[in-house]
Design a protein around this motif. Structure first.
Motif, short mmCIF file in Angstrom:
data_model
loop_
_atom_site.label_atom_id
_atom_site.label_comp_id
_atom_site.label_asym_id
_atom_site.label_seq_id
_atom_site.Cartn_x
_atom_site.Cartn_y
_atom_site.Cartn_z
N SER A 50 0.80 -1.22 0.00
CA SER A 50 0.00 0.00 0.00
C SER A 50 0.84 1.27 0.00
O SER A 50 0.39 2.30 -0.50
N VAL A 51 2.02 1.24 0.57
CA VAL A 51 2.74 2.49 0.84
C VAL A 51 4.09 2.61 0.13
O VAL A 51 4.71 3.67 0.20
N GLU A 52 4.54 1.58 -0.55
CA GLU A 52 5.92 1.59 -1.04
C GLU A 52 6.08 2.18 -2.44
O GLU A 52 7.09 2.80 -2.76
N LYS A 53 5.09 2.01 -3.32
CA LYS A 53 5.25 2.42 -4.71
C LYS A 53 5.34 3.93 -4.86
O LYS A 53 4.64 4.67 -4.18
N TRP A 100 0.32 9.67 -10.84
CA TRP A 100 -0.49 10.63 -10.08
C TRP A 100 -1.45 9.89 -9.15
O TRP A 100 -1.53 10.15 -7.96
N ALA A 101 -2.20 8.93 -9.73
CA ALA A 101 -3.26 8.26 -8.98
C ALA A 101 -2.72 7.45 -7.81
O ALA A 101 -3.26 7.51 -6.70
N ASP A 102 -1.66 6.69 -8.04
CA ASP A 102 -1.12 5.85 -6.96
C ASP A 102 -0.63 6.70 -5.80
O ASP A 102 -0.86 6.37 -4.62
N GLN A 103 0.07 7.78 -6.11
CA GLN A 103 0.64 8.59 -5.03
C GLN A 103 -0.44 9.38 -4.28
O GLN A 103 -0.36 9.54 -3.06
N TYR A 104 -1.47 9.85 -5.00
CA TYR A 104 -2.55 10.53 -4.30
C TYR A 104 -3.41 9.54 -3.52
O TYR A 104 -3.96 9.88 -2.45
N ARG A 139 3.89 11.00 3.49
CA ARG A 139 3.16 12.04 2.75
C ARG A 139 4.13 13.05 2.15
O ARG A 139 3.97 13.47 0.98
N ALA A 140 5.13 13.44 2.91
CA ALA A 140 6.10 14.43 2.43
C ALA A 140 6.84 13.92 1.20
O ALA A 140 7.04 14.67 0.23
N LEU A 141 7.26 12.66 1.23
CA LEU A 141 8.01 12.14 0.09
C LEU A 141 7.12 12.05 -1.14
O LEU A 141 7.55 12.35 -2.26
N ASN A 142 5.85 11.67 -0.97
CA ASN A 142 4.94 11.65 -2.11
C ASN A 142 4.77 13.03 -2.71
O ASN A 142 4.78 13.19 -3.94
N TYR A 143 4.61 14.04 -1.85
CA TYR A 143 4.45 15.39 -2.39
C TYR A 143 5.74 15.89 -3.05
O TYR A 143 5.68 16.63 -4.05
N PHE A 144 6.88 15.49 -2.53
CA PHE A 144 8.14 15.85 -3.20
C PHE A 144 8.17 15.25 -4.60
O PHE A 144 8.54 15.93 -5.58
#
Length: 459
Positions: A50-53, A100-104, A139-144
């Motif tokens: 759920s969180v690694e990709k 986009w979709a996976d990270q959001y 969350r921070a790394l996804n937004y980066f």
């Protein structure tokens, strides 16, 4: 506390178009599980599926990758080829953009954890704060990743007006999805990471979990991208001062490459994230391969001739580190010890009073990457030559991770590093000039149609 629901299956639904539809990602609402206890939220963050990709387009768009053989190019999916050719539309009308979709979708989960964890049952206050901090780091790394894929390079003079990405910090499917400025997104990233550090352990029990080192390593990456080299050096050194991470000596694996440690046992891996495409075949750019000197074991161990792919053999070399580890290994792109060393080296190389110190950092890394009979310590005194060596070492050490695309954006304005790229695909030529609009990925038209406040990037 009201019971909360999280979902695990791959089925998805559309947000109802009858109620001001704001569909930025599809949220799964089947296979429901009640969230009630503190451990329930930790279990969500323990689930690597759920969180690694992370992403994939930055890998294909970067100059790490180049295919001159039609046999290789013909293996690319249409969307992959669009990213490879820097096209103005990657996924077509009415289609999801998986980067986009996976990270959001992950951000939705991290927001749910961050919003609800302090009201959960059965945990101590310290445990809850720790889980909140972990969610912030993710969350921070996804937004980066998102802001550096779908927005302009951070520029201190224009970041407050340059369009970033939608910035959501609560699990609200109907939140306003206007694009916040690049500066605002970076401020949120830095706030998440900085506020998380006090409630995290220095080192996590497993490197798939967030730690102080993970947050500091991401901050080093963030400040490097912002060109704040002083702060990048500060955070990189905080990680490097810890005894938990060790360079792997590649000489130990020359005779038996398949004994290379898996990612959970890899002493260089600080925080595990992986490419969205789990098992890509990446044809490496000859310009990248030309940087490897004789005896560099990164070329020997981590690349392979394209002819070995019996199902679709091609001319050239492919990235192969993940395949020597195991058939199920992934290409990781979270912060690592070598990346911290290279951030330190670049920050020092750009400091007019300390640039000579960067050579020792490079030598420390390179001594673990060469055959004994091929390794010679670098002895360079010219500042610009040292900086060029640092950037070349980043290309070699971090190849295949997608970080090179972010480097290309960051370095495009510098005459020594901004280059024009050209690719040919199915008889058509494509060119990417330094500072081109094509360094900013297009937002899928589907999201803009459903959410008109999202403004498309100029092409």
């Amino acid at each position: 506390m009201k019971n909360k629901i999280i979902t695990f299956s791959l089925a998805t639904i559309f947000v109802s178009s009858l109620v001001s539809c704001r569909k930025f990602v599809e949220i799964d609402l089947v296979g429901k599980r009640e969230l009630k206890y503190t451990q329930d939220y930790q279990s969500l963050l323990n689930n690597s599926t759920s969180v690694e990709k992370s992403y994939y387009w930055p890998v294909l768009a970067s100059d790490d990758i180049y295919g001159s053989d039609e046999a290789y190019l013909n293996t690319l999916l249409l969307t992959d080829a669009n990213a490879y050719c820097w096209k103005s539309d990657l996924v077509g009308d009415n289609n999801e953009d998986p980067d986009w979709a996976d990270q959001y979708q992950q951000i939705y989960l991290f927001n749910q954890v961050a919003t609800e964890i302090m009201d959960s049952q059965g945990g101590t206050d310290a445990q809850k704060k720790n889980i909140l901090a972990q969610a912030k780091v993710h969350r921070a790394l996804n937004y980066f990743n998102l802001v550096n894929s779908y927005a302009k390079q951070y520029n201190a003079s224009s970041a407050n007006t340059d369009l970033g990405v939608p910035l959501l910090t609560s699990p609200d499917l109907y939140a306003k999805l206007d694009r916040k400025s690049v500066e605002t997104v970076y401020e949120q990233i830095i706030e998440d990471l900085s506020s998380a550090i006090p409630d995290l352990p220095e080192q996590a029990n497993f490197n798939i979990l967030a730690s102080q080192s993970a947050a500091q390593g991401i901050l080093a990456r963030v400040y490097l991208q912002m060109r704040d080299y002083g702060k990048a050096l500060q955070y990189a050194e905080l990680v490097l001062a810890k005894p938990y991470y060790k360079l792997i000596d590649l000489k130990q694996y020359k005779a038996a490459p398949n004994s290379y440690p898996n990612i959970l046992d890899d002493t260089e891996e600080i925080f595990i994230k992986s490419l969205r495409n789990s098992f890509p075949t990446l044809s490496l750019n000859p310009d990248l391969l030309a940087l490897f000197e004789p005896g560099d074991l990164r070329a020997t161990l981590f690349t392979v001739d394209g002819s070995v792919f019996t199902w679709t053999p091609f001319q050239g070399k492919a990235y192969n580190k993940h395949r020597i580890i195991s058939a199920n290994a992934k290409i990781t792109n979270g912060p690592t010890l070598p990346e911290m060393m290279l951030i330190k080296a670049e920050a020092l190389a750009r400091d007019n009073s300390r640039f000579a110190e960067a050579v020792a950092v490079l030598n420390s890394l390179r001594s673990k990457r060469f055959d004994d009979n091929a390794y010679t310590p670098l002895q360079i005194t010219d500042q610009q030559a040292i900086l060029k060596l640092v950037i070349n070492e980043r290309r070699k050490e971090l190849m295949g991770k997608g970080l090179r695309w972010f480097d290309q954006k960051r370095l495009a304005a510098e005459p020594d590093f901004g280059t024009t790229q050209t690719r040919t695909y199915k008889g058509e030529s494509f060119t990417l000039a330094p500072n081109s609009n094509r360094y900013v990925l297009p937002i899928a038209s589907k999201y803009i149609v459903l959410n008109p406040e999202i403004i498309q990037n100029p092409r």
